[in-house]
Design a protein around this motif. Sequence first.
Motif, PDB file in Angstrom:
ATOM      1  N   SER A   1      -6.584 -27.554 -48.066  1.00  0.00           N
ATOM      2  CA  SER A   1      -5.908 -27.744 -46.922  1.00  0.00           C
ATOM      3  C   SER A   1      -6.529 -28.881 -46.102  1.00  0.00           C
ATOM      4  O   SER A   1      -5.694 -29.567 -45.665  1.00  0.00           O
ATOM      5  CB  SER A   1      -5.771 -26.267 -45.891  1.00  0.00           C
ATOM      6  N   ARG A   2      -7.830 -29.397 -46.129  1.00  0.00           N
ATOM      7  CA  ARG A   2      -8.478 -30.558 -45.703  1.00  0.00           C
ATOM      8  C   ARG A   2      -7.425 -31.626 -46.255  1.00  0.00           C
ATOM      9  O   ARG A   2      -7.240 -32.621 -45.642  1.00  0.00           O
ATOM     10  CB  ARG A   2      -9.653 -30.481 -45.932  1.00  0.00           C
ATOM     11  N   ILE A   3      -7.558 -31.555 -47.640  1.00  0.00           N
ATOM     12  CA  ILE A   3      -6.703 -32.731 -48.450  1.00  0.00           C
ATOM     13  C   ILE A   3      -5.230 -32.968 -47.941  1.00  0.00           C
ATOM     14  O   ILE A   3      -4.747 -33.843 -47.742  1.00  0.00           O
ATOM     15  CB  ILE A   3      -6.859 -32.649 -50.072  1.00  0.00           C
ATOM     16  N   ARG A   4      -4.541 -31.549 -48.092  1.00  0.00           N
ATOM     17  CA  ARG A   4      -3.323 -31.470 -47.570  1.00  0.00           C
ATOM     18  C   ARG A   4      -3.080 -32.293 -46.190  1.00  0.00           C
ATOM     19  O   ARG A   4      -1.889 -32.729 -46.249  1.00  0.00           O
ATOM     20  CB  ARG A   4      -2.800 -30.068 -47.588  1.00  0.00           C
ATOM     21  N   ALA A   5      -3.986 -32.060 -45.284  1.00  0.00           N
ATOM     22  CA  ALA A   5      -3.504 -32.622 -43.865  1.00  0.00           C
ATOM     23  C   ALA A   5      -3.632 -34.123 -43.848  1.00  0.00           C
ATOM     24  O   ALA A   5      -3.027 -34.735 -42.906  1.00  0.00           O
ATOM     25  CB  ALA A   5      -4.880 -32.124 -43.087  1.00  0.00           C
ATOM     26  N   VAL A   6      -4.060 -34.811 -45.029  1.00  0.00           N
ATOM     27  CA  VAL A   6      -3.908 -36.178 -44.868  1.00  0.00           C
ATOM     28  C   VAL A   6      -3.261 -36.720 -46.201  1.00  0.00           C
ATOM     29  O   VAL A   6      -3.187 -38.010 -46.394  1.00  0.00           O
ATOM     30  CB  VAL A   6      -5.257 -37.143 -45.024  1.00  0.00           C
ATOM     31  N   PHE A   7      -2.480 -35.800 -46.981  1.00  0.00           N
ATOM     32  CA  PHE A   7      -2.021 -36.030 -48.191  1.00  0.00           C
ATOM     33  C   PHE A   7      -0.434 -36.467 -48.058  1.00  0.00           C
ATOM     34  O   PHE A   7       0.328 -35.863 -47.709  1.00  0.00           O
ATOM     35  CB  PHE A   7      -1.777 -34.913 -49.140  1.00  0.00           C
ATOM     36  N   ALA A   8       0.082 -37.804 -48.656  1.00  0.00           N
ATOM     37  CA  ALA A   8       1.229 -38.168 -48.575  1.00  0.00           C
ATOM     38  C   ALA A   8       2.030 -38.195 -47.439  1.00  0.00           C
ATOM     39  O   ALA A   8       3.305 -37.865 -47.253  1.00  0.00           O
ATOM     40  CB  ALA A   8       1.875 -37.142 -49.790  1.00  0.00           C
ATOM     41  N   LYS A   9       1.223 -38.478 -46.379  1.00  0.00           N
ATOM     42  CA  LYS A   9       1.899 -38.521 -45.075  1.00  0.00           C
ATOM     43  C   LYS A   9       1.774 -39.855 -44.470  1.00  0.00           C
ATOM     44  O   LYS A   9       0.643 -40.654 -44.592  1.00  0.00           O
ATOM     45  CB  LYS A   9       1.018 -37.524 -44.056  1.00  0.00           C
TER      46      LYS A   9
ATOM     47  N   GLY B   1       5.869 -40.460 -55.985  1.00  0.00           N
ATOM     48  CA  GLY B   1       5.102 -39.623 -55.830  1.00  0.00           C
ATOM     49  C   GLY B   1       5.346 -38.647 -54.790  1.00  0.00           C
ATOM     50  O   GLY B   1       6.706 -38.586 -54.481  1.00  0.00           O
ATOM     51  N   PRO B   2       4.707 -37.734 -54.194  1.00  0.00           N
ATOM     52  CA  PRO B   2       5.249 -36.763 -53.169  1.00  0.00           C
ATOM     53  C   PRO B   2       5.669 -37.421 -52.179  1.00  0.00           C
ATOM     54  O   PRO B   2       6.353 -36.633 -51.060  1.00  0.00           O
ATOM     55  CB  PRO B   2       4.044 -35.657 -53.076  1.00  0.00           C
ATOM     56  N   GLU B   3       5.069 -38.646 -51.741  1.00  0.00           N
ATOM     57  CA  GLU B   3       5.950 -39.460 -50.572  1.00  0.00           C
ATOM     58  C   GLU B   3       7.095 -39.306 -50.607  1.00  0.00           C
ATOM     59  O   GLU B   3       7.612 -39.213 -49.329  1.00  0.00           O
ATOM     60  CB  GLU B   3       4.986 -40.857 -50.555  1.00  0.00           C
ATOM     61  N   LEU B   4       8.054 -39.529 -51.616  1.00  0.00           N
ATOM     62  CA  LEU B   4       9.192 -39.321 -51.614  1.00  0.00           C
ATOM     63  C   LEU B   4       9.686 -38.035 -51.807  1.00  0.00           C
ATOM     64  O   LEU B   4      10.532 -37.493 -51.144  1.00  0.00           O
ATOM     65  CB  LEU B   4       9.839 -40.432 -52.858  1.00  0.00           C
TER      66      LEU B   4
END
Length: 397
Positions: free
Chosen positions: A64-72, A270-273
């Motif tokens: 969840s630490r990674i998810r907090a900064v991931f693809a945002k 990527g998950p950015e889109l």
Amino acid sequence: MSLAGVRHLAGIAGKDRRLIIGLMSGTSLDGLDIALCEVSGAGFDTEARILKFETADYSESFRSRIRAVFAKTSVDLEALTLLHPVIADTHAELVLDALSRWGVSPAEVDLVASHGQTIYHAPRSLHGDEASPNATLQIGDGDHLSVRTGIITISDFRQKHIAAGGEGAPLAAYGDALLFSAPDRARVLLNIGGIANYTFLPPSEGHAEAFSSDIGPGNTLMDAVARQHDPSLPYDRDAALARAGSVNDALLRRLKGEAFFGLSMPKTTGPELFSMRWLERHLHSLGAQVSTPDLMATLNRFSAETIADAIGALDPIPEIFVSGGGARNPLLMENLAHLLPGASVQTTEALGIEPDAKEAVLFAVLANELVAGSMETFRGRIRGGPAVTMGKVSFPD
Ligand SMILES: Nc1ncnc2c1ncn2[C@@H]1O[C@H](COP(=O)(O)OP(=O)(O)OP(=O)(O)O)[C@@H](O)[C@H]1O
Ligand SMILES: CC(=O)N[C@H]1[C@@H]2OC[C@@H](O2)[C@@H](O)[C@@H]1O[C@H](C)C(=O)O
């Protein structure tokens, strides 16, 4: 770095075979793939053998630490800054742990080849700013890994690719061409991770170029919907949800209308889109309720159709070797077989590489190429891919 360090590296470059640990942490954030490889030769003479492999699961709090900064597009800069060494230190611990269980001393290992964690991938097709270059960011710093493990570490592979004109991904073609080209026939290496990507390998006896390209979402949207449905569910295990639903054709058509699918290969995404926001926008414009099983069935077919469209455009369709976690989704594999009738579909096991380990092995091969190969190997060989060796060197002392 010291003269002794440089001499040590030169010694590694001169060896007949090298022990290289390939590390990959992909878009699914499931864990760290650790492949201890014996690599001999370089260029088209490269041979890689997996001695040991495991995926070391991440703890929920690390994930969840990674998810907090991931693809945002907006993140807490302090959280991001802290994660740069934290990811490297965590990876180092997982490596040391695996080595001790395998009875291998770090001193026996020549190199660590670390992909790091992609936090944001921004090719021009995503950011749309013609004045800015393709860009991508992987964190988990190589110096920290090197100091913690005591092993010379090669990391940050994607920047050179961009600097020399590429999109920083997929890099698979570089390793696939060296390991899996057949002299007399074409092959496709299909990896279904969070994002699906494939490599086309022409017969190595000819002069045609290999290429690799992202295709679209492999598992990323299915995983996100599974998690939204039940936070304890990391993915649609064995396609249980998708099998309980039916494909919503109107939604499927909308999803396939995404402009990315109209771009020519090679391309990256990527998950950015392909995010929940993207999916929710399409669900909203559909204007009808779609149950979770129907949504999952539709996403499963969506991944299968976009993959089959990409591979089906190759004429004739070469033999296909699948890797990545998507190969474990039985409905996805059934959908693919149905959409590519008559195609020979096997996993990369048939080529001697365990499917879950393939991307980690790729980075071991890229590190091998950096220390013992030559950029000339790739000249005129990879369509859309510059002739480069990739990776940065970190010394423990
Ligand atoms: N039994 C299973 N049933 C359905 N799906 C599965 C199963 N096992 C694995 N998967 C899928 O595989 C995914 C993990 O795949 P993988 O580890 O190849 O992704 P990744 O390396 O993170 O992605 P990428 O290659 O995009 O970076 C899971 O998130 C899940 O979607
Ligand atoms: C920017 C980034 O991390 N891309 C990954 C991701 O995961 C799959 C797909 O998207 C692929 O383009 C790439 O990884 C593999 C290892 C590659 O570069 O070939």
